[in-house]
Design an enzyme around this catalytic site. Structure first.
Site, PDB file in Angstrom:
ATOM      1  N   GLY A 101       1.224  -1.363  -0.137  1.00 25.17           N
ATOM      2  CA  GLY A 101      -0.180  -0.373  -0.391  1.00 25.17           C
ATOM      3  C   GLY A 101       0.518   0.919   0.082  1.00 25.17           C
ATOM      4  O   GLY A 101       1.999   1.581  -0.809  1.00 25.17           O
ATOM      5  N   SER A 150       2.819  -6.930  -3.910  1.00 24.44           N
ATOM      6  CA  SER A 150       1.794  -5.432  -3.887  1.00 24.44           C
ATOM      7  C   SER A 150       2.938  -4.318  -4.193  1.00 24.44           C
ATOM      8  O   SER A 150       3.455  -4.791  -4.888  1.00 24.44           O
ATOM      9  CB  SER A 150       0.758  -5.401  -2.999  1.00 24.44           C
ATOM     10  OG  SER A 150      -0.057  -4.514  -3.347  1.00 24.44           O
ATOM     11  N   ASP A 175     -11.441 -23.533 -18.983  1.00 20.18           N
ATOM     12  CA  ASP A 175     -10.859 -24.595 -18.323  1.00 20.18           C
ATOM     13  C   ASP A 175      -9.996 -25.458 -18.489  1.00 20.18           C
ATOM     14  O   ASP A 175      -9.233 -25.809 -18.346  1.00 20.18           O
ATOM     15  CB  ASP A 175     -12.083 -24.752 -17.009  1.00 20.18           C
ATOM     16  CG  ASP A 175     -11.741 -25.300 -15.602  1.00 20.18           C
ATOM     17  OD1 ASP A 175     -10.454 -25.452 -16.032  1.00 20.18           O
ATOM     18  OD2 ASP A 175     -12.964 -25.672 -15.433  1.00 20.18           O
ATOM     19  N   ASP A 213      -5.957 -26.502 -20.179  1.00 21.42           N
ATOM     20  CA  ASP A 213      -5.200 -27.122 -19.556  1.00 21.42           C
ATOM     21  C   ASP A 213      -4.325 -28.653 -19.163  1.00 21.42           C
ATOM     22  O   ASP A 213      -4.120 -29.344 -18.971  1.00 21.42           O
ATOM     23  CB  ASP A 213      -4.322 -26.340 -18.008  1.00 21.42           C
ATOM     24  CG  ASP A 213      -5.630 -26.143 -17.544  1.00 21.42           C
ATOM     25  OD1 ASP A 213      -6.451 -27.450 -17.745  1.00 21.42           O
ATOM     26  OD2 ASP A 213      -5.635 -25.470 -16.617  1.00 21.42           O
ATOM     27  N   ASP A 271     -11.245 -28.481 -13.953  1.00 21.08           N
ATOM     28  CA  ASP A 271     -10.764 -28.406 -12.197  1.00 21.08           C
ATOM     29  C   ASP A 271     -11.120 -26.512 -11.807  1.00 21.08           C
ATOM     30  O   ASP A 271     -10.134 -27.088 -11.167  1.00 21.08           O
ATOM     31  CB  ASP A 271      -9.824 -28.966 -12.049  1.00 21.08           C
ATOM     32  CG  ASP A 271      -8.601 -28.202 -12.739  1.00 21.08           C
ATOM     33  OD1 ASP A 271      -9.404 -27.011 -13.264  1.00 21.08           O
ATOM     34  OD2 ASP A 271      -7.178 -28.155 -12.663  1.00 21.08           O
ATOM     35  N   ASP A 302      -5.305 -10.170 -11.056  1.00 18.38           N
ATOM     36  CA  ASP A 302      -5.269  -9.595  -9.820  1.00 18.38           C
ATOM     37  C   ASP A 302      -5.617  -9.074 -10.856  1.00 18.38           C
ATOM     38  O   ASP A 302      -4.834  -7.984 -11.714  1.00 18.38           O
ATOM     39  CB  ASP A 302      -3.505  -9.599  -9.836  1.00 18.38           C
ATOM     40  CG  ASP A 302      -2.899  -8.157  -9.271  1.00 18.38           C
ATOM     41  OD1 ASP A 302      -3.586  -7.134  -8.833  1.00 18.38           O
ATOM     42  OD2 ASP A 302      -1.888  -7.987  -8.384  1.00 18.38           O
ATOM     43  N   HIS A 314      -4.887  -9.795  -5.504  1.00 14.40           N
ATOM     44  CA  HIS A 314      -3.508  -9.565  -5.286  1.00 14.40           C
ATOM     45  C   HIS A 314      -3.419  -9.773  -4.274  1.00 14.40           C
ATOM     46  O   HIS A 314      -3.757  -9.846  -2.824  1.00 14.40           O
ATOM     47  CB  HIS A 314      -4.097  -7.978  -5.056  1.00 14.40           C
ATOM     48  CG  HIS A 314      -3.725  -7.385  -4.923  1.00 14.40           C
ATOM     49  ND1 HIS A 314      -2.438  -6.691  -6.008  1.00 14.40           N
ATOM     50  CD2 HIS A 314      -3.216  -6.184  -3.412  1.00 14.40           C
ATOM     51  CE1 HIS A 314      -1.386  -6.266  -5.777  1.00 14.40           C
ATOM     52  NE2 HIS A 314      -1.824  -5.879  -4.566  1.00 14.40           N
TER      53      HIS A 314
END
Length: 577
Positions: free
Chosen positions: A129, A215, A294, A297, A301, A460, A497
């Protein structure tokens, strides 16, 4: 002084004297490859010389006041239910001064915790922050619900407020020195002091030094990799906001887009941006993204590991139903919403179409964590940072009571360029003091044998994983197409995040980092765990239909975790390829 690359074992002792380490700190490489990087030796443990009271009589450093030196009994602090061993707590401040600009008193506040039984290592714990708080220096190691920390592992740990107190947030940005301390100078100033304290406490300086933050702490880590490459052997940067001024612009851009489709106003008469993209609509869009991505890959899942392929497969325009007659019921988006939300994901632009920040990948983590940034912080925290710290000249303090209006009226043409501006007493732009200088030139870090591990959640909502991926691609190009011998990036499916989201967000990167730095064992994957309802620190975003204790390998970019067969809840059923 900077340690340089050392090819011969006979040169090790001389080089180490310059670095303040011990004569065992660099091992000769056994490879005949002239381009082989130095192998740093393992740290050796030590014991506190005397006790905390005795240490108090020794401590001295220029422009530093040590205000607290006290013993902390075992069990006073806990991490994941484990008692942290007895240690010394040292608190103080550096470079106290009265600002000639705002008349406020500033200092770089810090806290150190020194274990009686020391593992020979130093750990810098970077804040997130706007900083301003001296958090407990336990050495948080990233991810959600950590099960250990650096202090418990025997590290000497420091944390700081980066040069201002929380009571000065966000107006500390009116003081030019406080800006620079927040950007990079607090780390640069505290590091030699901390190492001197460690030397006085244990009779030797740290053999190995590590840095970790997420962050803004991840930004601190990326800046340290460039500015403090001689000081740190292993640096972990989580969801790094290393382009933070641009990301703040991106947040206000998002708020402006959602304001165009808000269905209600706030009590102050401004558009209520939470109504521009409701929780039901976000859940519906996430389900549409999953349905298209989904299985890319190898298995369905609830996790999108191949995030790059997803962007080529999913279309907001075509894969999400368009509301009939603009009637919003949570099962569709209006045409206007599709434009606005598409603009949120495509990233901030000015009126000429030039990108001001990166795009964001479509992913499944569109829950409360996503909303907290895009629909709350975007009109509170980010405009505060932009108004007083990231733009030059800073705004008047009166803007503090009008942050939402400031965000919604921020000009992408006229205000955004101010992050590169200087003027009056503000001789350094925010782009200069907040970002790593020459960010893809990490040759000094690399040639020392030091390592960098970066991780980033693909959901994020404030710092784009696309931005970090683009940086890593450039780093690869700057290193002959492959930077994996000293720097690796791990993207984390579904993670918001720094933690949260439908994700396996609990992991320890410090242990594999130590093995890489001190033993040469490169981390080909890091195992992460989903914090389901059975976890000591459950993550409410984890779907209830996931198996208990689901694990996943976090793969070094550009590799992706792909299903090879077996339980979808076991990391062993996936391979990085």
């Amino acid at each position: 002084m900077k340690c340089t690359s050392i090819a011969l074992a006979a040169a090790a002792a001389l080089a180490l004297a310059a670095c303040g380490g011990t004569t065992s700190a660099i091992s000769s490489t056994s490879s005949t490859d002239a381009n082989a990087l130095p192998q740093l030796a393992a740290a050796t443990p030590g014991t506190l010389a005397g006790n905390c009271a005795a240490l108090a009589t020794k401590l001295s450093f220029a422009n530093t006041v040590f205000t607290t030196i006290t013993d902390v009994p075992a069990g006073t602090l806990k991490v994941a239910g484990k008692s942290i061993a007895e240690h010394c707590l040292i608190q103080g401040n550096m470079n106290q001064r009265v600002s000639s600009v705002d008349g406020k008193t500033y200092a770089i506040g810090f806290e150190m915790r020194l274990p009686l039984a020391w593992n020979g290592r130093f750990f810098y714990q970077a804040n997130g922050g706007l900083d301003g708080n001296i958090v407990t220096a336990t050495g948080e190691i990233g991810g959600g619900g950590p099960t250990n920390d650096a202090l418990n592992m025997g590290f000497a740990v420091i944390s700081s407020d980066a040069g201002h107190s929380s009571t000065q947030n966000p107006l500390f940005g009116l003081d030019p020195q406080a800006r620079v301390d927040y950007g990079y100078n607090a780390v640069a100033t505290l590091t030699p002091m901390a190492k001197q304290v460690i030397k006085l406490a244990y009779g030797k300086g740290p053999d190995r030094s590590y840095f970790d933050g997420c962050s803004n702490g991840g930004r601190h880590a990326m800046v340290a990799a460039a500015r403090s490459s001689a000081e740190y052997d292993g640096i972990i940067a989580g969801d790094p906001g290393f382009h933070l001024p641009k990301a703040a612009i991106g947040e206000m851009w998002s708020a402006q887009q959602l304001a165009t489709v808000a269905s209600a106003n706030t009590s102050s008469g401004l558009p209520d941006i939470t109504t521009g993209f409701t929780a039901a609509e976000r859940q519906m869009v996430a389900s549409k993204i999953l349905s298209k991505c989904d299985a890319l890959d190898g298995v369905s899942d609830g996790m999108i590991e191949d995030i790059k392929a997803c962007q080529a497969n999913f279309s907001l325009a075509n894969d999400v139903p368009t509301c009939t007659n603009d009637v919003r019921d949570g099962t569709c988006l209006t045409s206007a919403q599709k434009v606005a939300i598409g603009n949120v994901f495509s990233g901030a632009r000015n009126s000429t179409g030039s990108a001001l920040y990166a795009s964001f990948p479509y992913d499944a983590g569109l829950g409360a964590g996503w909303s907290a940034w895009k629909q709350a912080n975007s009109i509170t925290l980010d405009p505060a940072a932009a108004a007083f710290t990231f733009t030059t000249l800073p705004q008047s303090a009166s803007v503090l009571s009008q942050l939402s209006a400031y965000a919604l009226n921020f000009s992408m043409d006229n205000d955004a360029p101010k992050i590169f501006a200087t003027g009056g007493v503000y001789t350094e732009s925010s782009w200069s003091f907040m970002t790593p200088p020459d960010e893809t030139n990490l040759s000094a870090l690399k040639q020392r044998g030091a390592k960098l591990m970066v991780y980033h959640g693909t959901s994020d909502p404030v710092f784009s994983s696309n931005d970090t991926t683009a940086w890593y691609q450039q780093l690869m190009a700057a290193n002959g197409g492959d930077a994996s011998n000293f720097a690796r990036l791990y993207t984390i499916a579904g993670m918001n995040h720094c933690s949260g989201g439908p994700s396996a967000d609990q992991f320890d990167m410090l242990t594999p980092m130590i093995a890489w730095v001190e033993q040469g064992k490169a981390p080909d994957s890091v195992i992460a765990t989903a914090r389901d309802a059975s976890s000591a620190t459950p993550n409410s975003d984890v779907p209830s239909n996931w198996g208990t204790g689901r694990t996943r390998p976090l793969c070094p970019y550009p590799k992706v975790a792909r299903y090879t067969g077996g339980s979808v809840d076991s990391a062993s059923s996936f391979t990085c390829s």
